[in-house]
Design a protein around this motif. Sequence first.
Motif, short mmCIF file in Angstrom:
data_model
loop_
_atom_site.label_atom_id
_atom_site.label_comp_id
_atom_site.label_asym_id
_atom_site.label_seq_id
_atom_site.Cartn_x
_atom_site.Cartn_y
_atom_site.Cartn_z
N TYR A 1 0.83 -1.21 -0.08
CA TYR A 1 -0.48 -0.14 0.03
C TYR A 1 0.68 1.33 0.07
N LEU A 2 0.30 2.67 -0.87
CA LEU A 2 1.44 4.09 -0.66
C LEU A 2 0.34 4.57 -0.08
N GLN A 3 0.27 5.14 1.16
CA GLN A 3 -0.59 6.25 1.85
C GLN A 3 -0.31 7.34 1.57
N MET A 4 -0.47 8.22 0.80
CA MET A 4 -0.03 10.02 0.19
C MET A 4 -1.29 10.83 0.70
N ASN A 5 -0.71 11.54 1.70
CA ASN A 5 -1.33 12.30 2.49
C ASN A 5 -0.44 13.80 1.61
N SER A 6 -1.33 14.97 2.69
CA SER A 6 -0.96 16.64 2.22
C SER A 6 -0.06 16.40 0.73
N LEU A 7 -1.22 15.59 -0.62
CA LEU A 7 -0.35 15.75 -1.62
C LEU A 7 -0.22 16.85 -2.97
N LYS A 8 1.05 17.44 -3.54
CA LYS A 8 0.98 18.28 -3.57
C LYS A 8 0.73 18.25 -5.79
N PRO A 9 0.16 19.50 -6.48
CA PRO A 9 0.88 19.09 -8.56
C PRO A 9 1.59 18.52 -8.41
N GLU A 10 2.98 18.55 -8.28
CA GLU A 10 3.80 18.23 -8.51
C GLU A 10 4.39 16.35 -8.00
N ASP A 11 3.02 15.64 -7.16
CA ASP A 11 3.12 14.33 -7.14
C ASP A 11 2.16 13.60 -8.53
N THR A 12 1.72 14.36 -9.43
CA THR A 12 1.03 13.82 -10.55
C THR A 12 2.03 12.72 -11.16
N ALA A 13 1.70 12.58 -11.78
CA ALA A 13 2.56 10.97 -12.33
C ALA A 13 1.92 9.99 -12.32
N VAL A 14 1.92 8.83 -13.47
CA VAL A 14 1.53 7.13 -13.10
C VAL A 14 2.84 6.44 -11.95
N TYR A 15 1.57 6.03 -10.69
CA TYR A 15 3.33 5.56 -10.18
C TYR A 15 2.33 4.02 -10.73
N TYR A 16 3.59 2.91 -10.56
CA TYR A 16 3.79 2.14 -10.75
C TYR A 16 4.37 1.43 -9.63
N CYS A 17 3.81 0.40 -9.47
CA CYS A 17 4.03 -1.13 -8.34
C CYS A 17 5.27 -2.10 -9.40
N ASN A 18 6.37 -2.49 -8.09
CA ASN A 18 7.39 -3.25 -8.23
C ASN A 18 7.47 -4.09 -6.71
N ALA A 19 8.22 -5.11 -7.53
CA ALA A 19 7.88 -5.99 -6.68
C ALA A 19 9.05 -7.73 -7.01
N GLU A 20 9.81 -7.49 -6.66
CA GLU A 20 11.06 -8.99 -6.94
C GLU A 20 10.40 -10.03 -5.68
N VAL A 21 9.33 -10.75 -6.90
CA VAL A 21 8.99 -12.11 -6.62
C VAL A 21 9.80 -13.21 -6.30
N VAL A 22 9.59 -14.28 -5.85
CA VAL A 22 10.72 -15.18 -5.75
C VAL A 22 9.73 -16.70 -5.97
N VAL A 23 9.85 -17.37 -7.48
CA VAL A 23 8.92 -18.26 -7.90
C VAL A 23 9.40 -19.68 -7.73
N GLY A 24 9.31 -20.81 -6.61
CA GLY A 24 10.21 -21.75 -7.13
C GLY A 24 11.65 -21.30 -6.90
N PRO A 25 13.16 -21.72 -7.05
CA PRO A 25 13.67 -21.30 -6.25
C PRO A 25 14.51 -20.11 -7.29
N PHE A 26 13.42 -19.82 -8.55
CA PHE A 26 14.27 -17.89 -8.58
C PHE A 26 13.14 -17.07 -8.07
N ALA A 27 14.12 -15.86 -8.36
CA ALA A 27 13.69 -14.11 -7.99
C ALA A 27 13.83 -13.39 -8.95
N ASP A 28 12.75 -13.13 -9.57
CA ASP A 28 12.56 -12.33 -10.41
C ASP A 28 12.16 -10.76 -9.93
#
Length: 119
Positions: free
Chosen positions: A79-106
């Motif tokens: 989650y990302l709780q965003m308070n006191s937002l400013k116009p300069e926060d305007t953007a596309v926000y992307y989630c990223n994760a290092e996920v382990v599947v079996g023996p590999f992380a990607d």
Amino acid sequence: QVQLVESGGGLVQAGGSLRLSCAASGSISGINTMAWYHQAPGKQRELVASITSGGKANYGDPVKGRFTISRDNAKNTVYLQMNSLKPEDTAVYYCNAEVVVGPFADNYWGQGTQVTVSS
């Protein structure tokens, strides 16, 4: 196959708040660091905040004191709780994760969610 699905973006006035969510699904053995990035038009994608599997959070300087990152490991969700937002926060926000599947992380990315802050 792993998918990250974001939700919670939208239009808000300056000073307002939004909460973004990102849920990971698929054949997941575990998730290491999860993070939020944002990308404004004409600019590079930048780290907003990250959180380790143990809950240690890190923030970019522009959002310190205004944004809070958290995660629910049982739900594979960040989650990302965003308070006191400013116009300069305007953007596309992307989630990223290092996920382990079996023996590999990607590294995986969500599709992005638009956040627009009006002045």
